[in-house]
Design a protein around this motif. Structure first.
Motif, mmCIF file in Angstrom:
data_model
loop_
_atom_site.group_PDB
_atom_site.id
_atom_site.type_symbol
_atom_site.label_atom_id
_atom_site.label_comp_id
_atom_site.label_asym_id
_atom_site.label_seq_id
_atom_site.Cartn_x
_atom_site.Cartn_y
_atom_site.Cartn_z
ATOM 1 N N ASP A 192 0.836 -1.187 0.000
ATOM 2 C CA ASP A 192 0.000 0.000 0.000
ATOM 3 C C ASP A 192 0.879 1.249 0.000
ATOM 4 N N TYR A 193 0.282 2.383 -0.330
ATOM 5 C CA TYR A 193 0.948 3.683 -0.349
ATOM 6 C C TYR A 193 0.462 4.505 0.842
ATOM 7 N N GLU A 194 1.295 5.422 1.322
ATOM 8 C CA GLU A 194 0.891 6.354 2.380
ATOM 9 C C GLU A 194 1.711 7.633 2.238
ATOM 10 N N ALA A 195 1.064 8.720 1.850
ATOM 11 C CA ALA A 195 1.729 10.017 1.742
ATOM 12 C C ALA A 195 1.874 10.628 3.127
ATOM 13 N N GLU A 196 3.086 11.081 3.455
ATOM 14 C CA GLU A 196 3.320 11.611 4.792
ATOM 15 C C GLU A 196 4.326 12.768 4.759
ATOM 16 N N LEU A 197 4.187 13.652 5.733
ATOM 17 C CA LEU A 197 5.144 14.735 5.971
ATOM 18 C C LEU A 197 6.186 14.239 6.960
ATOM 19 N N ALA A 198 7.461 14.395 6.609
ATOM 20 C CA ALA A 198 8.553 14.009 7.501
ATOM 21 C C ALA A 198 9.195 15.247 8.108
ATOM 22 N N PRO A 230 4.965 27.462 10.286
ATOM 23 C CA PRO A 230 5.365 26.797 11.532
ATOM 24 C C PRO A 230 4.681 25.441 11.678
ATOM 25 N N GLY A 231 5.489 24.431 12.008
ATOM 26 C CA GLY A 231 4.954 23.091 12.182
ATOM 27 C C GLY A 231 4.539 22.407 10.891
ATOM 28 N N GLY A 232 4.906 22.980 9.754
ATOM 29 C CA GLY A 232 4.520 22.388 8.474
ATOM 30 C C GLY A 232 3.016 22.311 8.283
ATOM 31 N N ARG A 233 2.271 23.244 8.886
ATOM 32 C CA ARG A 233 0.816 23.221 8.811
ATOM 33 C C ARG A 233 0.305 23.901 7.538
ATOM 34 N N ASP A 234 -0.956 23.635 7.242
ATOM 35 C CA ASP A 234 -1.662 24.291 6.125
ATOM 36 C C ASP A 234 -0.990 24.038 4.778
ATOM 37 N N LEU A 235 -0.480 22.828 4.597
ATOM 38 C CA LEU A 235 0.117 22.432 3.332
ATOM 39 C C LEU A 235 -0.718 21.310 2.712
ATOM 40 N N ARG A 236 -1.020 21.437 1.442
ATOM 41 C CA ARG A 236 -1.757 20.374 0.757
ATOM 42 C C ARG A 236 -0.849 19.158 0.599
ATOM 43 N N ILE A 237 -1.396 17.981 0.870
ATOM 44 C CA ILE A 237 -0.641 16.735 0.750
ATOM 45 C C ILE A 237 -1.440 15.764 -0.111
ATOM 46 N N GLN A 238 -0.790 15.221 -1.132
ATOM 47 C CA GLN A 238 -1.444 14.310 -2.062
ATOM 48 C C GLN A 238 -0.596 13.063 -2.278
ATOM 49 N N ASN A 256 -4.882 18.077 3.862
ATOM 50 C CA ASN A 256 -4.093 19.215 4.304
ATOM 51 C C ASN A 256 -3.447 18.856 5.633
ATOM 52 N N THR A 257 -2.202 19.252 5.811
ATOM 53 C CA THR A 257 -1.490 18.889 7.042
ATOM 54 C C THR A 257 -2.097 19.538 8.283
ATOM 55 N N SER A 258 -2.952 20.542 8.113
ATOM 56 C CA SER A 258 -3.627 21.121 9.269
ATOM 57 C C SER A 258 -4.618 20.151 9.888
#
Length: 280
Positions: free
Chosen positions: A122-128, A192-200, A212-214
């Protein structure tokens, strides 16, 4: 400012993007020159970038994992409520932590191997999150001071092995199953905190995850506060912040990655991490 970890002359080497080239950070001569080691040593990356002159054409570049040998890779499961819900779980009241080993990491653009023992990848998009300063028992208000920067991560999960045990470790640590990169973007260049970023996440161009990371249940600052209650966080450690809804196992019918699939993790202002799945 952003930094990458290239495969150059048989070793990983930290570099900085520069148009259609990458400039290699000056070599230390005897110490490892890969990005993670340089972060762990506390080197001033922006200053080194000013002195970087040796060039590698972008078209010829190959990527190592963004940090080849992190001290710790701590991952969060179920950190977006919609993802917890699609898996039949309640909203966590404490982060579901698990660890990844360095041998499970994979560079941007490198083939992602499908294990011969499984057909449920499986796939999982994540912020590191990459840690740049040492901290223990850090209060939330100061937690973001520890963050050097952010990157994309694809937590390629071997679901049938993950479900063999209530501990997720085995399904999250197949060799080269954690794509990490392509670049480390410094925290000062992002919210700050990598918030409010679109993640796909896209598979063969089709959007599978879009959030969205928020929407993270536990944000970066809170996660650092919680982790540092029990362990020291050190330069070069990595925290992988969990994935939103839309993963393959929760779809009807399930969507499993197959040979030849191209998987992209795209995070606004951070980058696009792409790997093609290949049968091992």
């Amino acid at each position: 400012m952003a930094f990458v970890n290239l495969l150059h002359e048989g070793a990983a080497r930290a570099a900085v993007p520069d148009g259609d080239h990458y400039r290699l950070l000056p070599s230390t001569g005897t110490l490892p020159d890969e990005l993670g080691e340089r972060i762990a040593r506390g080197e001033d990356l922006p200053q080194l970038a000013q002195a970087a002159t040796e060039r590698v054409p972008a078209a010829a570049a190959r990527f190592a994992p963004l940090l080849a040998r992190p001290g710790k890779v701590v991952c969060l499961g179920l950190n977006y409520f919609d993802h917890a819900k699609e898996g039949g779980r309640e909203k966590p009241t404490y982060p579901w932590f698990f660890l990844r080993a360095a041998s499970s990491l994979l560079g941007h653009g490198e083939p992602a191997p499908l294990p011969a023992v499984s057909t449920q990848v499986d796939y999982e998009a994540e912020l590191a999150v990459v840690i740049g300063r040492r901290g223990k028992a850090v209060r939330r208000e100061q937690a973001l001071d520890l963050v050097l920067g952010y990157a994309c991560f694809n937590d390629l999960s071997v679901r049938d092995y993950q479900k063999k045990t209530p501990q997720w470790t085995i399904g999250k640590n197949f060799d080269a199953s954690g794509a990490f990169g392509p670049a480390l973007v410094l925290a000062e260049d992002l919210p700050p905190g990598g918030r409010d970023l679109r993640i796909q996440c896209r598979v063969n161009g089709q959007v599978m995850q879009d959030a969205n990371t928020s929407s993270m249940i536990f944000g970066v600052a809170e996660t650092i506060e919680i982790l540092s209650e029990c362990m020291v966080l050190e330069p070069g450690d990595v925290i992988v912040m969990g994935t939103p809804a839309g993963v393959g196992f929760a779809r009807q019918p399930p969507v499993w990655l197959k040979d030849g699939d191209r998987v992209e993790v795209d995070i606004e202002r951070v980058g696009c991490l792409a790997n093609t799945v290949r049968r091992a």
